[in-house]
Enzyme design. Structure first.
Site, mmCIF file in Angstrom:
data_model
loop_
_atom_site.group_PDB
_atom_site.id
_atom_site.type_symbol
_atom_site.label_atom_id
_atom_site.label_comp_id
_atom_site.label_asym_id
_atom_site.label_seq_id
_atom_site.Cartn_x
_atom_site.Cartn_y
_atom_site.Cartn_z
ATOM 1 N N ASP A 235 0.813 -1.222 0.000
ATOM 2 C CA ASP A 235 0.000 0.000 0.000
ATOM 3 C C ASP A 235 0.846 1.272 0.000
ATOM 4 O OD1 ASP A 235 -2.264 -1.616 0.117
ATOM 5 O OD2 ASP A 235 -2.211 -1.650 2.313
ATOM 6 N N LYS B 235 1.919 2.158 -5.153
ATOM 7 C CA LYS B 235 2.446 1.604 -6.416
ATOM 8 C C LYS B 235 1.496 1.901 -7.571
ATOM 9 C CE LYS B 235 2.397 -2.419 -4.401
ATOM 10 N NZ LYS B 235 2.141 -2.056 -2.992
ATOM 11 N N GLY C 41 -4.588 -4.222 -3.686
ATOM 12 C CA GLY C 41 -5.569 -3.186 -3.983
ATOM 13 C C GLY C 41 -4.794 -1.948 -4.386
ATOM 14 N N HIS C 42 -4.864 -1.580 -5.643
ATOM 15 C CA HIS C 42 -4.092 -0.453 -6.152
ATOM 16 C C HIS C 42 -5.046 0.678 -6.537
ATOM 17 C CE1 HIS C 42 -0.550 -3.319 -7.244
ATOM 18 N NE2 HIS C 42 -0.882 -3.341 -5.973
ATOM 19 N N GLN D 224 1.968 -5.962 -3.289
ATOM 20 C CA GLN D 224 2.493 -6.144 -1.924
ATOM 21 C C GLN D 224 3.788 -5.339 -1.734
ATOM 22 O OE1 GLN D 224 1.361 -9.351 -3.652
ATOM 23 N NE2 GLN D 224 -0.538 -8.500 -2.867
HETATM 24 P P1 GDP Z 1 -0.698 0.354 -3.561
HETATM 25 O O1 GDP Z 1 -1.297 -0.927 -3.092
HETATM 26 O O2 GDP Z 1 0.773 0.419 -3.339
HETATM 27 O O3 GDP Z 1 -1.057 0.689 -4.982
HETATM 28 O O4 GDP Z 1 -1.332 1.498 -2.643
HETATM 29 P P2 GDP Z 1 -2.887 1.664 -2.257
HETATM 30 O O5 GDP Z 1 -3.605 2.187 -3.431
HETATM 31 O O6 GDP Z 1 -3.401 0.438 -1.596
HETATM 32 O O7 GDP Z 1 -2.771 2.721 -1.097
HETATM 33 C C1 GDP Z 1 -2.204 3.976 -1.316
HETATM 34 C C2 GDP Z 1 -3.253 5.040 -0.989
HETATM 35 O O8 GDP Z 1 -2.641 6.305 -0.982
HETATM 36 C C3 GDP Z 1 -4.359 5.155 -2.029
HETATM 37 O O9 GDP Z 1 -5.543 5.524 -1.391
HETATM 38 C C4 GDP Z 1 -3.862 6.281 -2.946
HETATM 39 O O10 GDP Z 1 -4.926 6.954 -3.605
HETATM 40 C C5 GDP Z 1 -3.208 7.163 -1.944
HETATM 41 N N1 GDP Z 1 -2.077 7.975 -2.396
HETATM 42 C C6 GDP Z 1 -1.062 7.629 -3.226
HETATM 43 N N2 GDP Z 1 -0.131 8.609 -3.257
HETATM 44 C C7 GDP Z 1 -0.588 9.584 -2.438
HETATM 45 C C8 GDP Z 1 -0.062 10.841 -2.011
HETATM 46 O O11 GDP Z 1 1.019 11.249 -2.382
HETATM 47 N N3 GDP Z 1 -0.835 11.553 -1.132
HETATM 48 C C9 GDP Z 1 -2.021 11.128 -0.664
HETATM 49 N N4 GDP Z 1 -2.679 11.911 0.181
HETATM 50 N N5 GDP Z 1 -2.527 9.949 -1.031
HETATM 51 C C10 GDP Z 1 -1.817 9.190 -1.893
HETATM 52 P P1 IMO Z 2 -0.890 -4.135 -2.246
HETATM 53 O O1 IMO Z 2 -0.491 -4.662 -3.602
HETATM 54 C C1 IMO Z 2 -0.930 -4.587 2.081
HETATM 55 C C2 IMO Z 2 -0.902 -8.710 3.637
HETATM 56 C C3 IMO Z 2 -2.165 -9.149 4.347
HETATM 57 C C4 IMO Z 2 -1.574 -10.145 5.341
HETATM 58 C C5 IMO Z 2 -0.452 -10.794 4.530
HETATM 59 C C6 IMO Z 2 -0.830 -12.126 3.912
HETATM 60 O O2 IMO Z 2 -2.180 -3.394 -2.246
HETATM 61 O O3 IMO Z 2 0.246 -3.398 -1.620
HETATM 62 P P2 IMO Z 2 -2.346 -12.786 1.831
HETATM 63 O O4 IMO Z 2 -3.797 -12.577 1.571
HETATM 64 O O5 IMO Z 2 -1.432 -12.208 0.815
HETATM 65 O O6 IMO Z 2 -2.013 -14.228 2.121
HETATM 66 O O7 IMO Z 2 -2.075 -12.007 3.217
HETATM 67 O O8 IMO Z 2 -0.111 -9.873 3.516
HETATM 68 N N1 IMO Z 2 -1.121 -8.166 2.275
HETATM 69 C C7 IMO Z 2 -1.082 -6.870 1.971
HETATM 70 N N2 IMO Z 2 -0.925 -5.768 2.745
HETATM 71 N N3 IMO Z 2 -1.060 -4.456 0.760
HETATM 72 C C8 IMO Z 2 -1.188 -5.534 -0.034
HETATM 73 O O9 IMO Z 2 -1.192 -5.467 -1.384
HETATM 74 C C9 IMO Z 2 -1.248 -6.811 0.567
HETATM 75 N N4 IMO Z 2 -1.405 -8.066 0.083
HETATM 76 C C10 IMO Z 2 -1.315 -8.887 1.147
HETATM 77 O O10 IMO Z 2 -2.799 -8.083 4.990
HETATM 78 O O11 IMO Z 2 -0.970 -9.458 6.413
HETATM 79 MG MG MG Z 3 -2.856 -1.557 -1.810
#
Ligand code: GDP
Ligand code: IMO
Ligand code: MG
Length: 427
Positions: A13, A16, A40-41, A223
């Site tokens: 999270d 990416k 979840g991206h 991840q």
């Molecule tokens: P990922 O799994 O690495 O793609 O990240 P996620 O999407 O799960 O979580 C990142 C969160 O941060 C999302 O809600 C994005 O919309 C948000 N986000 C990304 N870059 C920024 C930033 O620079 N500032 C803020 N406020 N939110 C951001």
């Molecule tokens: P993105 O791509 C954050 C964590 C789960 C749990 C562990 C194992 O959005 O960064 P799993 O279902 O993979 O067997 O769970 O890994 N986990 C993540 N945490 N972002 C993710 O993906 C994750 N994918 C798995 O919360 O601790």
């Molecule tokens: Mg994510």
């Protein structure tokens, strides 16, 4: 043209999705190389706000072909619904490709993920319960079903029948659960196969063609490195490699072709699920960061644990991946804080250490050693040039560069595509 891997450098999270969406504007090929719908991206761009779980975040690019790579585990029902939702919102999915080598998540993987977690009791990993661990276990146990298998319905039935027999023994005799019906699973997956057939193909020729044209190729991580089965906080992590090594493995690209590795770091840290997290803030600063940043999981909605930037873990992640640059995201989340802390070492059993222990029981005992820096206490979301950032923000970034020993290339100051500062060339 280079091959750039975009890698989660912490516990996932990191942002990416946002970084890939931004870079994909000029890419020709985007490959998601690992994980499944545990990811979840979030992407916010001129087309709207999207939460992608399987489809690469490059899907909004006007020209990129987007591959779900061989290293992924794909739940076909989730993928179909994601494709439908994108199409309903007017997004072109005609350049989507599914590697015939990608493994599929089957109904028993999801059941077993839940049952195994329950059996772990107080030691539960806190998985996303999407069947990821069981699907990767089957892949290496040579019990997997792959996307390409759906293209041969007779062969698929034979393989499923053999595997399901084995799975039903485990479901009923180990867990006392109901067995699954071969007929039902077979018919359900044949339907998915019909729908997904136009997307499933071998991908090595696509890669060869891209290299011969000198195309820009992006490898999208899922991840984060600290969830890696080898280098993460094992066993509290995921089941596929989110690292630069995983990027080449999960996409079928030779390691010698990878010439840029962008490490995506949040300006602080977060983690979902169980496992050690040395800089976790279980106080009002942690709550403040969580609420200000809406740190709730994109996939499961769970509140994310939040804490200060951990430079020991960050440096370790750089060692594992050999980043050519850092992308520091969510810097704007720190806008209101008067003082910032960065963990520069751990205190373990009375001694200060500067490495990231492999063993979670040791990591759990590590107390962070902090350095304090001044906050900037103003909004930076509208800034697009490095020199216009407040001096305290630049000081913070420069300290991270020093501590991690890696240059900052990209700074993200908001969730939208354009809320980005390109500080140094990525290519
Ligand atoms: P990922 O799994 O690495 O793609 O990240 P996620 O999407 O799960 O979580 C990142 C969160 O941060 C999302 O809600 C994005 O919309 C948000 N986000 C990304 N870059 C920024 C930033 O620079 N500032 C803020 N406020 N939110 C951001
Ligand atoms: P993105 O791509 C954050 C964590 C789960 C749990 C562990 C194992 O959005 O960064 P799993 O279902 O993979 O067997 O769970 O890994 N986990 C993540 N945490 N972002 C993710 O993906 C994750 N994918 C798995 O919360 O601790
Ligand atoms: Mg994510």
């Amino acid at each position: 043209m280079p091959v750039i891997a975009v890698i989660g450098a912490q516990w996932g999270d990191e942002g990416k999705g946002k970084v890939v969406d931004m870079l994909a504007e000029s890419a020709d090929l985007v490959i998601r190389f690992s994980g499944g719908d545990n990811a979840g991206h979030t992407v916010i761009n001129p087309f709207g706000k999207f939460a992608l779980h399987l489809v690469p975040s490059g899907i909004f690019s006007a020209r990129a072909t987007c591959i779900l790579g061989n290293g992924m585990v794909i739940n076909p029902a989730v993928l179909i619904s994601e494709i439908d939702q994108l199409q309903e919102r007017g997004i072109d999915t005609s350049r989507l490709v599914i590697s015939d080598r990608a493994n599929l998540i089957m109904p028993y993987h999801i059941l077993l993920d839940g049952l195994e977690e329950e059996a772990r009791g107080g030691k539960a990993i806190g998985t996303t319960q999407k069947g990821i661990g069981p699907a990767y276990s089957d892949k290496v146990a040579r019990l997997g079903i792959r996307a390409g298998d759906l293209l041969d319905s007779e062969g698929f039935r034979e393989r499923l029948s053999h595997i399901l027999e084995h799975k039903n023994v485990i479901l009923t005799r180990v867990y006392g659960a109901e067995p699954l019906s071969l007929e039902q699973v077979y018919k359900e997956y044949c339907r998915y196969g019909e729908r997904l057939a136009p997307y499933i193909r071998e991908t090595m020729t696509l890669l060869e063609e891209a290299f011969s044209r000198d195309d820009l190729v992006l490898l999208e991580g899922a991840q984060g490195t600290l969830l890696d089965p080898d280098f993460g906080t094992y066993p509290y992590g995921t089941s596929s490699p989110p690292t630069a090594a995983g990027a080449v493995l999960g996409s079928g690209i030779s390691p010698v072709r990878l010439n840029r590795v962008l490490g995506v770091y949040k300006a602080y840290c977060s983690r979902v699920g169980s496992g050690p997290f040395p800089t976790e803030l279980q106080d009002e600063t942690g709550d403040l960061i969580r609420e200000r940043a809406h740190e709730y999981g994109t996939t499961t909605g769970r509140p994310r644990r939040c804490g200060w930037f951990d430079a020991v873990a960050a440096r370790f992640s750089h060692q594992v991946n050999g980043f050519t640059g850092m992308a520091v995201t969510r810097l704007d989340i720190l806008d209101t804080l008067p003082r910032l802390k960065v963990c520069v070492g751990y205190r373990l059993e009375g001694k200060e250490i500067d490495y990231f222990p492999a063993n979670v029981s040791l990591l759990e005992k590590c107390q962070p050693v902090y350095e304090e820096l001044p906050g900037w206490e103003k909004s930076i979301s509208d800034i697009r040039k490095y020199q216009q950032l407040p001096p305290q923000a630049r000081q913070y970034l420069e300290r991270l560069e020093q501590l991690v020993s890696c240059p900052v290339s990209v700074i993200s100051v908001g969730a939208s595509r354009e809320q980005t500062i390109i500080h140094r060339d990525i290519l």
